[in-house]
Design a protein around this motif. Structure first.
Motif, short mmCIF file in Angstrom:
data_model
loop_
_atom_site.label_atom_id
_atom_site.label_comp_id
_atom_site.label_asym_id
_atom_site.label_seq_id
_atom_site.Cartn_x
_atom_site.Cartn_y
_atom_site.Cartn_z
N THR A 167 0.85 -1.18 0.00
CA THR A 167 0.00 0.00 0.00
C THR A 167 0.89 1.24 0.00
O THR A 167 2.10 1.13 0.23
CB THR A 167 -0.92 0.04 1.24
OG1 THR A 167 -0.16 0.54 2.37
CG2 THR A 167 -1.49 -1.32 1.57
N PRO A 168 0.32 2.43 -0.23
CA PRO A 168 1.12 3.65 -0.15
C PRO A 168 1.71 3.90 1.23
O PRO A 168 2.66 4.69 1.37
CB PRO A 168 0.12 4.76 -0.53
CG PRO A 168 -0.91 4.07 -1.35
CD PRO A 168 -1.03 2.71 -0.74
N GLY A 233 -7.10 10.63 0.13
CA GLY A 233 -5.75 10.19 0.43
C GLY A 233 -5.73 8.79 1.02
O GLY A 233 -6.75 8.23 1.38
N PRO A 234 -4.55 8.21 1.14
CA PRO A 234 -4.44 6.83 1.58
C PRO A 234 -4.56 6.66 3.09
O PRO A 234 -4.57 5.54 3.57
CB PRO A 234 -3.04 6.44 1.10
CG PRO A 234 -2.27 7.72 1.10
CD PRO A 234 -3.27 8.78 0.70
N TRP A 244 -6.84 3.47 -1.21
CA TRP A 244 -6.03 4.18 -2.20
C TRP A 244 -6.42 3.73 -3.59
O TRP A 244 -7.23 2.83 -3.76
CB TRP A 244 -4.54 3.93 -1.92
CG TRP A 244 -4.01 2.59 -2.33
CD1 TRP A 244 -3.25 2.30 -3.42
CD2 TRP A 244 -4.19 1.33 -1.64
NE1 TRP A 244 -2.95 0.95 -3.47
CE2 TRP A 244 -3.51 0.34 -2.40
CE3 TRP A 244 -4.87 0.97 -0.49
CZ2 TRP A 244 -3.49 -0.99 -2.01
CZ3 TRP A 244 -4.85 -0.37 -0.10
CH2 TRP A 244 -4.16 -1.33 -0.85
#
Length: 308
Positions: A167-168, A233-234, A244
């Motif tokens: 993930t980010p 946003g993440p 995300w």
């Protein structure tokens, strides 16, 4: 193609076969011997220029895969129980008959597809309790019972997705739930939670529910609050939920394979699992007169979203 069992028999209730044949379509119904995929391939072999499908999301997804692979447009008639894909196309899911008008003067519209291994998905790929529930005997007959039978181990933290997901915010190890969708789901406002306001972003949506180190008093309420608290946003590294968008989303780990639900159908995928987007990978024929997709609401602003 029509699935006569979808939606509690909507095909018969709305007389869809006779109506479609009256408009010049040739109709085949799924059966124990002939599934939607084999019927769609047969239709292509016999010269079908358009593939139309009346049924639930699983049936629609199967025919969509053949349509995309053979460069045929797809006409969707929402004759299932939930009709997520049809709803997010802007179709009138309360009146499946209205979609048949696209046989006469449908509007060709490109939309995105998702892919994971050899499988195509129009909605999502899920890992976790729902994917496990699909493997329970009698799931189709009693979905609530099947989900309830696997949910406690996930809710207590004893069970998890036996893979890691990038993930980010970094790699999440052994999450509780991973959901990868064909275009992102809206999670900012309660009314439209789970809707997709576009199917043409060229992106997948990813949602990961982390496995908590300490269980909150009410896990479901906690996770729902985390989803509703998020807007854009993440998210922060400490959040229970990470959401995300990306062109590809990958799960990996030490196991050889992983159970998943692809548009509600159980599959087993070898690790690593890579989900990808295919921008404009499917052409759909949409009726000219349809409700349309509402505008995505902006959290905190008054007023209902308008259709466009």
């Amino acid at each position: 193609m029509t699935n006569p069992h979808s939606g509690g028999g909507k095909t018969a209730r709305f007389d869809l076969i006779n109506r479609a044949e009256g408009m010049g379509a040739r109709v085949w119904s799924t059966s124990a011997e002939h599934d939607a995929t084999s019927l769609a391939r047969r239709a292509v072999q016999e010269g079908a220029e358009v593939l139309a499908v009346a049924g639930g999301d699983g049936t629609v997804s199967a025919v969509a895969a053949v349509a995309a692979a053979t460069d045929r447009p797809l006409l969707v008639v929402p004759a299932g129980t939930r009709n997520h894909f049809a709803r997010d196309l802007g179709l009138d899911i309360r009146n499946p008959v209205s979609s048949l008008s696209a046989l006469i003067d449908g509007v060709p519209t490109p939309v995105d597809l998702g892919s994971v291994g050899p499988h195509t998905f129009v909605n999502n790929v899920s890992f976790g309790p729902y994917a496990d529930a699909l493997l329970e005997p009698g799931y189709r007959e009693d979905k609530a019972r099947a989900i309830a039978s696997v949910a406690p181990d996930y809710l207590s933290g004893r069970q998890c997705v036996e893979a890691d997901v990038d993930t980010p915010q970094g790699t999440v190890r052994l999450p509780q739930v991973v959901l990868v969708s064909n275009n992102p789901y809206h999670i900012a406002t309660p009314r439209y939670l789970g809707r997709r306001f576009t199917l043409t972003s060229g992106l997948l949506g990813g949602i990961v529910l982390k496995r908590p180190t300490e269980m909150p008093p009410d896990l479901l309420r906690h996770l729902r609050g985390q989803l509703l608290r998020r807007q854009t946003g993440p998210g922060a590294p400490g959040d229970a939920v990470i959401a995300w968008t990306a062109g590809t989303i990958t799960l990996h780990g030490g196991r050889r394979q992983l159970h998943a639900g692809v548009d509600g159908e159980p599959v087993t995928l070898p690790l690593p699992v890579t989900c990808e987007t295919r921008p404009g990978g499917l052409r759909v024929l949409l009726p000219r007169d349809r409700p349309g997709i509402p505008r995505e609401p902006v959290p905190g602003l008054p007023g209902a979203p308008r259709d466009h």
